[in-house]
Design an enzyme around this catalytic site. Structure first.
Site, PDB file in Angstrom:
ATOM      1  N   ASN A   1      -6.514  -2.005  -9.467  1.00  0.00           N
ATOM      2  CA  ASN A   1      -5.824  -2.540  -8.517  1.00  0.00           C
ATOM      3  C   ASN A   1      -5.698  -1.762  -7.339  1.00  0.00           C
ATOM      4  OD1 ASN A   1      -3.810  -4.006  -6.964  1.00  0.00           O
ATOM      5  ND2 ASN A   1      -2.299  -4.027  -8.543  1.00  0.00           N
TER       6      ASN A   1
ATOM      7  N   ARG B   1      -8.530  -6.538  -9.377  1.00  0.00           N
ATOM      8  CA  ARG B   1      -7.576  -7.327  -8.625  1.00  0.00           C
ATOM      9  C   ARG B   1      -8.140  -7.590  -7.374  1.00  0.00           C
ATOM     10  NH1 ARG B   1      -1.617  -6.370  -6.107  1.00  0.00           N
ATOM     11  NH2 ARG B   1      -1.281  -8.589  -5.855  1.00  0.00           N
TER      12      ARG B   1
ATOM     13  N   HIS C   1       0.410 -13.899  -6.268  1.00  0.00           N
ATOM     14  CA  HIS C   1       0.834 -13.569  -7.653  1.00  0.00           C
ATOM     15  C   HIS C   1       0.156 -14.438  -8.800  1.00  0.00           C
ATOM     16  CE1 HIS C   1       4.567 -11.767  -5.561  1.00  0.00           C
ATOM     17  NE2 HIS C   1       3.712 -10.882  -5.823  1.00  0.00           N
TER      18      HIS C   1
ATOM     19  N   GLY D   1       7.798  -8.092  -3.733  1.00  0.00           N
ATOM     20  CA  GLY D   1       7.313  -9.491  -3.388  1.00  0.00           C
ATOM     21  C   GLY D   1       7.980 -10.395  -4.185  1.00  0.00           C
TER      22      GLY D   1
ATOM     23  N   ARG E   1      10.326  -8.909   3.179  1.00  0.00           N
ATOM     24  CA  ARG E   1       9.879 -10.183   3.635  1.00  0.00           C
ATOM     25  C   ARG E   1      10.827 -11.063   4.083  1.00  0.00           C
ATOM     26  NH1 ARG E   1       5.002 -10.411   0.071  1.00  0.00           N
ATOM     27  NH2 ARG E   1       3.763  -8.535   0.820  1.00  0.00           N
TER      28      ARG E   1
ATOM     29  N   GLY F   1      13.467 -10.014 -11.776  1.00  0.00           N
ATOM     30  CA  GLY F   1      13.445 -11.163 -12.850  1.00  0.00           C
ATOM     31  C   GLY F   1      13.715 -10.577 -14.273  1.00  0.00           C
ATOM     32  N   GLU F   2      13.094  -9.399 -14.457  1.00  0.00           N
ATOM     33  CA  GLU F   2      13.060  -8.955 -15.833  1.00  0.00           C
ATOM     34  C   GLU F   2      14.458  -8.276 -15.963  1.00  0.00           C
ATOM     35  OE1 GLU F   2       9.587  -6.764 -16.689  1.00  0.00           O
ATOM     36  OE2 GLU F   2       8.371  -8.526 -15.696  1.00  0.00           O
ATOM     37  N   ASN F   3      14.747  -7.488 -15.056  1.00  0.00           N
ATOM     38  CA  ASN F   3      16.028  -6.486 -15.178  1.00  0.00           C
ATOM     39  C   ASN F   3      17.354  -6.864 -14.588  1.00  0.00           C
ATOM     40  OD1 ASN F   3      14.351  -4.271 -16.262  1.00  0.00           O
ATOM     41  ND2 ASN F   3      13.181  -4.607 -14.528  1.00  0.00           N
TER      42      ASN F   3
ATOM     43  N   GLU G   1       0.241  -8.153 -15.573  1.00  0.00           N
ATOM     44  CA  GLU G   1      -1.127  -8.809 -14.685  1.00  0.00           C
ATOM     45  C   GLU G   1      -2.221  -7.738 -15.157  1.00  0.00           C
ATOM     46  OE1 GLU G   1       1.782  -8.219 -11.502  1.00  0.00           O
ATOM     47  OE2 GLU G   1       0.501  -9.675 -10.376  1.00  0.00           O
TER      48      GLU G   1
HETATM   49  P1  ADP Z   1       6.209  -4.927  -7.091  1.00  0.00           P
HETATM   50  O1  ADP Z   1       5.179  -5.119  -8.126  1.00  0.00           O
HETATM   51  O2  ADP Z   1       6.297  -6.390  -6.005  1.00  0.00           O
HETATM   52  O3  ADP Z   1       6.056  -3.740  -6.316  1.00  0.00           O
HETATM   53  P2  ADP Z   1       8.123  -4.926  -9.066  1.00  0.00           P
HETATM   54  O4  ADP Z   1       7.854  -6.012  -9.835  1.00  0.00           O
HETATM   55  O5  ADP Z   1       7.801  -3.567  -9.823  1.00  0.00           O
HETATM   56  O6  ADP Z   1       7.502  -4.871  -7.758  1.00  0.00           O
HETATM   57  O7  ADP Z   1       9.654  -4.993  -8.802  1.00  0.00           O
HETATM   58  C1  ADP Z   1      10.340  -3.787  -8.253  1.00  0.00           C
HETATM   59  C2  ADP Z   1      11.692  -4.180  -7.712  1.00  0.00           C
HETATM   60  O8  ADP Z   1      12.410  -4.458  -9.024  1.00  0.00           O
HETATM   61  C3  ADP Z   1      12.521  -3.069  -7.359  1.00  0.00           C
HETATM   62  O9  ADP Z   1      12.414  -2.985  -5.986  1.00  0.00           O
HETATM   63  C4  ADP Z   1      13.774  -3.757  -7.638  1.00  0.00           C
HETATM   64  O10 ADP Z   1      14.582  -4.292  -6.636  1.00  0.00           O
HETATM   65  C5  ADP Z   1      13.517  -4.228  -8.858  1.00  0.00           C
HETATM   66  N1  ADP Z   1      14.290  -3.728 -10.159  1.00  0.00           N
HETATM   67  C6  ADP Z   1      13.514  -2.782 -11.044  1.00  0.00           C
HETATM   68  N2  ADP Z   1      14.260  -2.223 -11.862  1.00  0.00           N
HETATM   69  C7  ADP Z   1      15.437  -2.999 -11.891  1.00  0.00           C
HETATM   70  C8  ADP Z   1      16.692  -3.025 -12.522  1.00  0.00           C
HETATM   71  N3  ADP Z   1      16.730  -2.374 -13.698  1.00  0.00           N
HETATM   72  N4  ADP Z   1      17.635  -3.716 -11.937  1.00  0.00           N
HETATM   73  C9  ADP Z   1      17.531  -4.500 -10.938  1.00  0.00           C
HETATM   74  N5  ADP Z   1      16.511  -4.549 -10.371  1.00  0.00           N
HETATM   75  C10 ADP Z   1      15.386  -3.761 -10.627  1.00  0.00           C
END
Ligand code: ADP
Length: 411
Positions: free
Chosen positions: A12, A95, A184, A216, A245, A336-338, A388
């Site tokens: 990537n 990618r 995405h 993003g 953004r 979304g996951e955290n 991904e």
């Molecule tokens: P990308 O691939 O778009 O750079 P990610 O999917 O890795 O981004 O997401 C990064 C973002 O996830 C961080 O900027 C932060 O806002 C959020 N993040 C990561 N860990 C946590 C957490 N434990 N709690 C809340 N937000 C989190």
């Protein structure tokens, strides 16, 4: 006869970074992962982990360009006995951010494919050049090896014209290839299928809203495994509020900034892509920091969070309308996951749409896909970690593998 190669290297290549993973597709396991950052600066950094030994190595110092970066990666892999010259390497999967309307599937790269990716640079000026450099460098290192492009836009090419077209004169739209492409896509494809699996159904049987909330962010409406709408458009600027953004705004804001604010197009581009969103609103784009500030009573962080959630809610509602029947809403990527508070707030008050979150399930932290809606609700709400790299490796291997290739555990 030697056994068929089963390893895939996923690359990537960003404008100043290269992320990579080496996977063994017999069981989709990771053999090595790593990242080269700040390419072209004095303070470049390579971080490499071999999963078998558990060793992590870090190298600091100038890495001039992508060619030097990939050579350094190749050397690290060789040190672990996983070199690019290994006969076990089946392919390299790249990618590629923008595939336009032409690339609807992962594609083995040849000169014509390279030329088309190059032709798309005007609609992806930041991403496609970096992706091309990564491909060309990898080709130079292993000219004999199949290289496959997996496009971020491909999953969205099934959108109907009514969703993909902007309401502008087609003469201009067609001449300048202006339409909604979406991004995405690899993540939306992976997560929508993994959500179906979590529900014990096939992708064809379910309608899913995927919320990919990273730095993003984008939403998509997936009907029976096919994308029918997504929030990003010609570029990744449209749609949800993101880390830096703005997402959706009245296009006249741009005229206003130019005419009244006297800003150049490049300045406006930078403002909307790099200095807006959560960062523009409150000076932070990390959701952890924003939540911490909210807990301390910070008003700017509160408002940024509320604007983020309001937009997210509007898209959930819109995609309920687009899909008619929704079986699941899936949260994925870093936020979304955290971020349990984001999930809770995004769904709050949507009981009328059949959506609810169980606070205890929502608070659980886990790496596995899981349901967070109370038993018996009409629409499942799920947290589904995205992958991904695995999806790119799976699609790459399915294309160049032996035909009896296992398609991983994500199809
Ligand atoms: P990308 O691939 O778009 O750079 P990610 O999917 O890795 O981004 O997401 C990064 C973002 O996830 C961080 O900027 C932060 O806002 C959020 N993040 C990561 N860990 C946590 C957490 N434990 N709690 C809340 N937000 C989190």
């Amino acid at each position: 006869m030697s056994p068929s190669p089963t390893r895939v290297l996923v690359l990537n290549s960003g404008s100043s970074s290269v992320k990579y993973q080496l996977l063994d597709m017999r069981d989709s396991s990771r053999l090595a992962v790593g990242l080269v950052e700040r390419i072209g600066e004095q303070t470049s950094r390579l971080r490499h982990t071999c999963l078998d030994s558990g060793d992590t190595r870090e190298a600091l110092g100038p890495i001039a360009d992508h060619e030097a970066a990939l050579k350094a990666v190749a050397e690290e892999l060789t040190r672990d006995g996983l070199g690019l010259d290994s006969p076990e390497l089946a392919a390299i999967g790249h990618r590629v951010v923008h595939g336009g309307m032409f690339f609807t599937e992962p594609t083995v790269i040849d000169d014509a494919v390279l030329a088309e990716i190059e032709r798309l640079i005007p609609v992806a000026p930041l991403h496609n050049p970096a992706n091309l450099t990564g491909i060309r460098t990898a080709q130079a290192l292993r000219p004999d090896l199949p290289q496959v492009a997996v496009f971020d836009t491909a999953f969205h090419t099934t959108m109907p014209e009514s969703a993909a077209r902007y309401a502008i004169d087609p003469k201009f739209a067609d001449r300048y290839r202006i339409r909604r492409y979406g991004f995405h896509g690899t993540s939306h494809a992976y997560v929508s299928r993994a959500t179906a699996r979590l529900l014990g159904r096939t992708p064809e049987e379910v309608n899913v809203i995927v919320l990919h909330l990273g730095n993003g962010a984008s939403a998509s409406a997936v009907r029976g495994g096919r994308c029918v709408d997504t929030s990003m458009g010609l570029t990744p600027l449209e749609g949800l509020v993101m880390g830096t953004r703005s997402g959706d705004l009245d296009p006249a804001v741009i005229f206003h900034l130019a005419r009244v604010g006297g800003m150049s197009m490049d300045e406006i581009d930078t403002l909307l892509n790099k200095r807006s969103g959560l960062f523009g609103l409150c000076g932070d784009n990390d959701m952890r920091e924003i939540r911490r500030r909210i807990d301390e009573g910070d008003e700017a962080a509160r408002l940024a969070f509320d604007i983020y959630i309001h937009r997210l809610k509007k898209y959930i509602g819109a995609y309920c309308a687009v899909l008619g029947r929704v079986d699941a809403v899936a949260f994925t990527a870093g936020v979304g996951e955290n971020a349990a508070p984001v999930r809770e707030a995004a769904v709050a008050g949507l009981e009328g749409l059949g959506l609810a979150v169980d606070p205890e399930l929502n608070a659980v932290r886990a790496d596995e896909p899981r349901l967070i809606s109370p038993a018996g609700t009409r629409v499942a709400v799920a947290v589904v970690p995205t992958d991904e790299e695995l999806e790119i490796a799976t699609q790459t291997y399915a294309l160049v593998g032996t035909g009896s290739a296992p398609v991983g555990n994500n199809s």
